[in-house]
Every structure is written in structure tokens, then in C-alpha cells.
Design a protein around this motif. Structure first.
Motif, short mmCIF file in Angstrom:
data_model
loop_
_atom_site.label_atom_id
_atom_site.label_comp_id
_atom_site.label_asym_id
_atom_site.label_seq_id
_atom_site.Cartn_x
_atom_site.Cartn_y
_atom_site.Cartn_z
N VAL A 175 0.84 -1.21 0.00
CA VAL A 175 0.00 0.00 0.00
C VAL A 175 0.87 1.26 0.00
O VAL A 175 0.47 2.31 -0.50
N THR A 176 2.08 1.14 0.54
CA THR A 176 2.98 2.30 0.66
C THR A 176 3.12 3.04 -0.66
O THR A 176 3.03 4.27 -0.69
N THR A 177 3.33 2.29 -1.74
CA THR A 177 3.56 2.95 -3.02
C THR A 177 2.35 3.78 -3.43
O THR A 177 2.49 4.89 -3.93
N ASN A 178 1.15 3.25 -3.18
CA ASN A 178 -0.06 4.01 -3.54
C ASN A 178 -0.18 5.28 -2.72
O ASN A 178 -0.62 6.31 -3.23
N ARG A 179 0.19 5.17 -1.45
CA ARG A 179 0.12 6.36 -0.60
C ARG A 179 1.09 7.44 -1.12
O ARG A 179 0.76 8.63 -1.15
N ILE A 180 2.28 7.01 -1.53
CA ILE A 180 3.26 7.97 -2.08
C ILE A 180 2.68 8.65 -3.32
O ILE A 180 2.72 9.87 -3.46
N VAL A 181 2.14 7.82 -4.22
CA VAL A 181 1.64 8.35 -5.49
C VAL A 181 0.51 9.36 -5.26
O VAL A 181 0.50 10.44 -5.87
N ASP A 182 -0.41 9.04 -4.38
CA ASP A 182 -1.53 9.95 -4.12
C ASP A 182 -1.06 11.30 -3.60
O ASP A 182 -1.52 12.35 -4.06
N ALA A 183 -0.13 11.27 -2.65
CA ALA A 183 0.36 12.51 -2.06
C ALA A 183 1.08 13.35 -3.10
O ALA A 183 0.91 14.58 -3.17
N CYS A 184 1.85 12.70 -3.94
CA CYS A 184 2.61 13.39 -4.96
C CYS A 184 1.69 14.04 -6.00
O CYS A 184 1.86 15.19 -6.38
N ARG A 185 0.66 13.28 -6.39
CA ARG A 185 -0.30 13.81 -7.37
C ARG A 185 -1.04 15.03 -6.83
O ARG A 185 -1.38 15.94 -7.59
N SER A 186 -1.28 15.06 -5.53
CA SER A 186 -2.04 16.17 -4.97
C SER A 186 -1.34 17.50 -5.22
O SER A 186 -1.99 18.53 -5.31
N ILE A 187 -0.04 17.47 -5.37
CA ILE A 187 0.69 18.71 -5.66
C ILE A 187 0.85 18.93 -7.16
O ILE A 187 0.59 20.00 -7.69
N LEU A 188 1.24 17.87 -7.86
CA LEU A 188 1.62 18.07 -9.27
C LEU A 188 0.43 18.23 -10.21
O LEU A 188 0.55 18.82 -11.27
N ASN A 189 -0.74 17.71 -9.81
CA ASN A 189 -1.88 17.79 -10.71
C ASN A 189 -2.30 19.23 -11.00
O ASN A 189 -2.95 19.50 -12.00
N LYS A 190 -1.92 20.16 -10.13
CA LYS A 190 -2.26 21.57 -10.38
C LYS A 190 -1.54 22.10 -11.60
O LYS A 190 -1.98 23.05 -12.23
N PHE A 191 -0.40 21.51 -11.92
CA PHE A 191 0.40 22.04 -13.01
C PHE A 191 0.13 21.34 -14.34
O PHE A 191 0.19 21.97 -15.38
N LEU A 192 -0.11 20.06 -14.27
CA LEU A 192 -0.17 19.28 -15.50
C LEU A 192 -1.09 18.07 -15.30
O LEU A 192 -1.02 17.42 -14.25
N PRO A 193 -1.96 17.78 -16.26
CA PRO A 193 -2.81 16.60 -16.08
C PRO A 193 -2.11 15.28 -16.41
O PRO A 193 -2.45 14.25 -15.88
N ASP A 194 -1.10 15.36 -17.31
CA ASP A 194 -0.50 14.12 -17.80
C ASP A 194 0.58 13.61 -16.83
O ASP A 194 1.77 13.89 -17.01
N ILE A 195 0.14 12.90 -15.82
CA ILE A 195 1.08 12.36 -14.84
C ILE A 195 0.81 10.87 -14.70
O ILE A 195 -0.34 10.44 -14.54
N TYR A 196 1.86 10.10 -14.80
CA TYR A 196 1.70 8.68 -14.54
C TYR A 196 2.88 8.17 -13.74
O TYR A 196 4.03 8.38 -14.13
N ILE A 197 2.58 7.57 -12.62
CA ILE A 197 3.66 7.08 -11.77
C ILE A 197 3.52 5.57 -11.61
O ILE A 197 2.49 5.07 -11.17
N TYR A 198 4.55 4.88 -12.06
CA TYR A 198 4.54 3.43 -11.94
C TYR A 198 4.80 3.03 -10.50
O TYR A 198 5.55 3.70 -9.80
N THR A 199 4.20 1.96 -10.09
CA THR A 199 4.52 1.45 -8.75
C THR A 199 5.28 0.15 -8.91
O THR A 199 4.96 -0.68 -9.75
N ASP A 200 6.33 0.04 -8.13
CA ASP A 200 7.17 -1.14 -8.20
C ASP A 200 7.35 -1.69 -6.78
O ASP A 200 8.16 -1.19 -6.02
N HIS A 201 6.55 -2.67 -6.48
CA HIS A 201 6.67 -3.28 -5.15
C HIS A 201 7.42 -4.60 -5.31
O HIS A 201 6.96 -5.51 -5.99
N CYS A 202 8.61 -4.62 -4.72
CA CYS A 202 9.44 -5.81 -4.89
C CYS A 202 9.15 -6.81 -3.78
O CYS A 202 8.92 -6.45 -2.64
#
Lengths: 169, 378
Positions: free
Chosen positions: B200-227
């Protein structure tokens, strides 16, 4: 004999100037921009002008070159010479030699650990070797929560404003 | 050959050794941590010297008994197959950065397997190198034939256990670069990774990051890599690497990683980490340029070692590492860069100035005409 000086009035003259005086003209400007010779010329120049029978109306033109030279110098001094900043000599006074080392029994030297401040000033000879810019340590991270600062990069994105030349809309 | 360059201190250790290897000049470094409680070279620096020894032939390296001074006479750059266990004090990025700078000039293409920590809080992670340094390398090589960087296994600090495969072709000559217009950022990509923690950690990171960057640009995609299992290294950890790609192929990169297990500070919260990484990316965008801040020195070196031709690149504010690198380049290659501040283009019409962040600089130099004479040509 050639004319000793070119009067400001003549600068307005058009094509009928002879080529030789044209050359002089450009030399004159250079003189005024570079070096002290320019100021020497100036006093001579002013004197000549007082002697001449010119109307008061053209007086303002007399120091055009001076103004131009002054502006040029100002711009020149405002522009930071980054090349010099990077490649210039680093003026570091050796603080390390100042503090006297204690001696133990006249045989051993006790090395004092230098304070953080003095080492960071000396271009950090023994700092961590790292290519990544460590923000908050080397450079202050700006407050990206504030709208003001967020605005400063808004045109870096495709969604922002484009320069007129490349604006398709 | 007779000339010996003298330096002091352990900082910029890699720069000096790399430039010495490439220029063939002998090097002497003194006073390495001489006033510290633990003087001399550290294990990771010794590990770096071992790596250098593996890819060169005939190098002479002498370290004094106390480890506070070093003598290095470079040999020939061989390259070829290589296997190295990187010291765990620094991440693989520390070693890989140096390897990348040397890779185009070897006799045989480098095929390296490096083991250790794939990302930590100090050095650029392998993800970052893959996303931002390889594109720079690619522009100088002219193609990406045989250029490969693969993360076989991730390993967080402090335990490590990661493995990386790096493959790079060697070239006879590098291409000169003329790159002055970065273009506009069209998309943001990223990798959120996690080892030995909840997925779940990776999803939490992605959500928090998107909350800031989405204001600037819609085209954001962050891959999650859980090893998981053997691919996840020996320590728990997580992190996020972000890259902003522009219309002209510039990659600006920023990242953040969790604190190592066992550190005295409070544990990292995934949300905070995501936000920090996003802000670091914004800062990187503010600095801007055609090469991001951690790759300035890479670009500078390849510009100098290019053909005898003018290279030009626009960069953001110079980092301290870059400034020192430029000075070192002058010492080893007698090349000085022309550094101009770039003026904003004037928009004479009603448009106000474009908001493009901090000041930008134009770096110009003429290459030394370096040719890789040891490369086998058919």
C-alpha cells in the motif's frame, strides 16, 4: 592638417562626410568608452565647443556620447562575470594556520578539530563527494506550497503561456 | 607525462580520478580527512579505487599508510565485462555515475554488474540515472544501440542486496551538442518503489505526490514497483523518483527516499515523502535548463571530450559540484567554458514576460578533439 575634433553637430551629418573623418569618428567613440583617454578628450572637446558659435538649441547633443558611454559602463558593471566567478582566483585566507596547536610534552602536537564554520568557508575540502544537489543544505528549497512561488514556473509547462513566436493558437 | 597535479581533501574524489584517467595525467591527493577523528580514505573510496582498477589496465595506485594521501598514475581504459560489489556506505549511484563518464572511452564496451544499494538519501538512485543521465549520454553517443541500464534487484539502505546491469557501447568520437531550447514540459512520469514494506505504501506515495503536481499538468503517470522475495534486497525502504519530460526531450529529475532502517530520527511517512519529491521536482523545474542539476557535469565532460567543434548547452543555476568540475576540467584539459547568463526574450507585444523560473545560463566550449584510439575498429 586634419581636424582635431569632431563636433557633435557633425555627427548628425549624413553621407557627405569623408571616409577619413568617419574613421576618426569611430575611434573617438571607442576612446570615450574605453579608458581614461576619453575624459581627456572631453575637456578639450568642451572647450572647443565653447569657442565655437553654436546655438543654445544644439547644446543637449554635446554630451550624448558621454551619456552613451556612461550607460555602457553601467550595464557592463551590472552584468556579473560568471566566467570570472568560476575560474577566478579564490581569495581564501588560511584560517587553519592561525590557531596554535597545543603541544604535549614538547613532542606531540594535539590537533584541534576546526569549527564547522571555518571548514565550510574553505570550499569544503573534506565534504561528502556527491553530484546531487542537496537542497535545504546547499541551497534553500523554496516554499512550493505558496501560490506566488508556484506561479514562477507556470510557463514551463505546455499548459502555460507560450512565446508569441511559437504560439500555435 | 611528467606533470603531476596536486590536490587536497577527499571532496570531489571521483571527479579527480576520472579526469586523471581520461587525460592521462598523474594525480596526487593529500590531506584526505587528515584532521578528522577517523582519518584517511573510507571503505567506499577504496571500493571505488578497486572499480577503477578493474576497468583500467596498468594503473598505478599508491595509498599512504595512514590513507591520507593517494598517488594515481592512470593506465589504459579497457572496459569489458565487469562485476563489482559496491561498498554499502554509498549507493550504486556513486559508482555508476563514474562508470557512465568513462564508458564511452573504453577499449571494449562496458558490461557491468554492480551490487549494493540501489537508492539512498545521498546519491542519485539508479532510477534517477536511468531516467535522466542515460538520455544525456544518448544524445552524445548519437544512438541508444546497446545502451542499457536494468535494475535486476532493488536493495534499500543500509542492507543493500540490489543488483544492476549496465551496458554501454564505446565510441570513437562523441557528437558535439547544441541544445539551447528546453521546450515545455509535456508529461511527468515516475517510479514509486517499495521493498520489504506493505504494498500500500507505493499508492500512498503516489496519491500525495499527485495532490501537488496535478495543479500544473494533467499528464502524470507514476509506476509502482513493489518488490517481493529475492528481488527486494535486505532492508525495508521505499522511495519515489519523478521525471518531467519536455517537448524537446529534456528530462528533469528529482527524487526522495526513505530514511534507512535503524536511523535515530523518526521513520519516514510515505505521504510526506511523496510531497517532498514533488516539491523537489518543482524546484528542479524552476532551475530548469536542458540538462538537470545532477547531470550538469556529465554534459560538460562530454562537451569537452567531443570533436573539435563548438558545443553549446543551456543549463539552470550552476551547482557547487559543477563549478568545481569546470575548474578541474581547466586543470586537466586546459579548456575553459564560456558562461553567459541568458536574457529573457523580449515580448514586445502586450504579453508580459513568461514565467520560466530561475535564471538560465549558456555554456559554450570547443571540444579538445578527443578520439578513442584504443577502440578496436573493424
Amino acid at each position: 592638417q586634419e581636424k582635431p575634433e569632431i563636433k557633435p553637430r557633425e555627427m548628425n551629418m549624413s553621407e557627405d562626410e569623408s571616409s577619413s573623418s568617419d574613421e576618426e569618428d569611430s575611434d573617438d567613440i571607442e576612446d570615450h568608452i574605453h579608458g581614461e583617454d576619453g575624459s581627456m578628450d572631453r575637456t578639450e572637446h568642451d572647450k572647443e565647443m565653447d569657442d565655437g558659435d553654436e546655438e543654445e538649441g544644439t547644446q543637449w547633443k554635446s554630451n550624448l556620447m558621454e551619456i552613451a558611454a556612461a550607460t555602457f559602463r553601467r550595464i557592463q558593471s551590472e552584468r556579473v562575470n560568471y566566467r570570472k566567478l568560476v575560474y577566478g582566483q579564490v581569495n581564501e585566507d588560511d584560517e587553519g594556520d592561525d590557531d596554535v596547536d597545543d603541544e604535549l610534552g614538547g613532542l606531540f602536537k594535539v590537533l584541534k578539530k576546526k569549527s564547522e564554520k571555518s571548514t565550510s568557508g574553505k570550499l569544503s575540502d573534506n565534504m561528502v563527494d556527491c553530484s546531487k544537489l542537496i537542497l535545504d543544505k546547499q541551497v534553500q528549497l523554496q516554499d512550493w506550497d505558496s501560490e506566488e512561488i508556484q506561479k514562477t514556473i507556470k510557463d514551463c509547462f505546455v499548459t502555460g503561456e507560450w512565446a508569441k513566436s511559437e504560439d500555435a493558437a | 607525462m611528467g606533470e603531476v597535479l596536486n590536490y587536497e581533501g577527499c571532496n570531489y574524489f571521483r571527479q579527480r580520478l576520472i579526469l586523471s584517467t581520461l587525460s592521462g595525467k598523474t594525480l596526487k591527493i593529500k590531506k584526505i580527512r587528515s584532521k578528522e577523528d577517523d582519518p584517511g580514505l573510507k571503505d567506499f573510496e577504496a571500493s571505488f579505487i578497486h572499480l577503477l582498477d578493474k576497468i583500467t589496465n596498468g594503473s598505478k595506485i599508491v595509498v599512504s599508510e595512514t590513507g591520507t594521501s593517494l598517488f594515481y598514475q592512470p593506465g589504459l581504459l579497457m572496459g569489458g565485462k565487469l562485476d563489482h560489489d559496491c561498498n554499502l556506505q554509498r549507493s550504486i549511484g556513486y559508482f555508476l555515475e563514474a562508470l557512465i563518464l568513462l564508458a564511452p572511452f573504453t577499449k571494449k564496451p562496458i558490461r557491468a554488474i554492480l551490487r549494493g544499494i540501489t537508492s539512498d538519501q545521498i546519491d542519485p538512485s539508479v532510477d534517477m540515472i536511468k531516467l535522466s543521465t542515460l538520455p544525456v549520454l544518448k544524445t552524445f553517443l548519437g544512438s541508444d544501440d546497446g545502451l542499457e541500464l536494468k535494475i535486476n534487484r532493488r536493495g534499500a539502505a543500509p542492507g543493500g542486496g540490489g543488483e544492476v546491469f549496465f551496458n554501454c557501447p564505446c565510441k570513437q568520437k562523441l557528437r558535439p551538442l547544441n541544445f539551447t531550447d528546453p521546450g515545455k514540459i509535456k508529461r511527468i512520469r515516475g517510479v514509486a518503489w517499495a521493498t520489504r514494506v506493505s504494498p500500500v505504501t507505493t499508492n500512498r506515495i503516489v496519491d500525495a505526490c499527485r495532490s501537488i503536481l496535478n495543479k500544473f499538468l494533467p499528464d502524470i503517470y507514476i509506476y509502482t514497483d513493489h518488490c517481493r522475495g529475492s528481488n527486494s534486497g535486505k532492508s525495508p525502504g521505499f522511495g519515489l523518483t519523478l521525471v518531467a519530460e519536455t517537448t524537446n526531450g529534456v528530462f528533469l529529475c528529482a527524487e526522495s527516499a526513505s530514511k534507512p532502517k535503524g536511523s535515530s530520527q523518526n521513520p519516514t511517512v510515505p505521504e510526506d515523502l511523496g510531497k517532498t519529491a514533488a516539491k523537489l521536482l518543482l524546484e528542479e523545474i524552476y532551475r530548469g535548463g536542458c540538462v538537470d542539476s545532477s547531470n550538469q557535469s556529465t554534459a560538460a565532460l562530454f562537451m569537452v571530450l567531443g570533436q573539435q567543434d563548438v558545443s553549446k548547452v543551456q543549463i539552470g543555476a550552476l551547482t557547487p559540484y559543477m563549478i568545481q568540475f569546470l575548474r578541474h576540467i581547466r586543470d586537466f584539459f586546459q579548456i575553459q567554458f564560456k558562461i553567459d547568463q541568458q536574457q529573457q526574450q523580449e515580448n514586445d507585444e502586450e504579453n508580459e514576460e513568461l514565467q520560466l523560473g530561475g535564471e538560465k545560463f549558456l555554456l559554450t566550449c570547443v571540444g579538445v578533439g578527443y578520439t578513442n584510439i584504443s577502440k578496436v575498429t573493424l
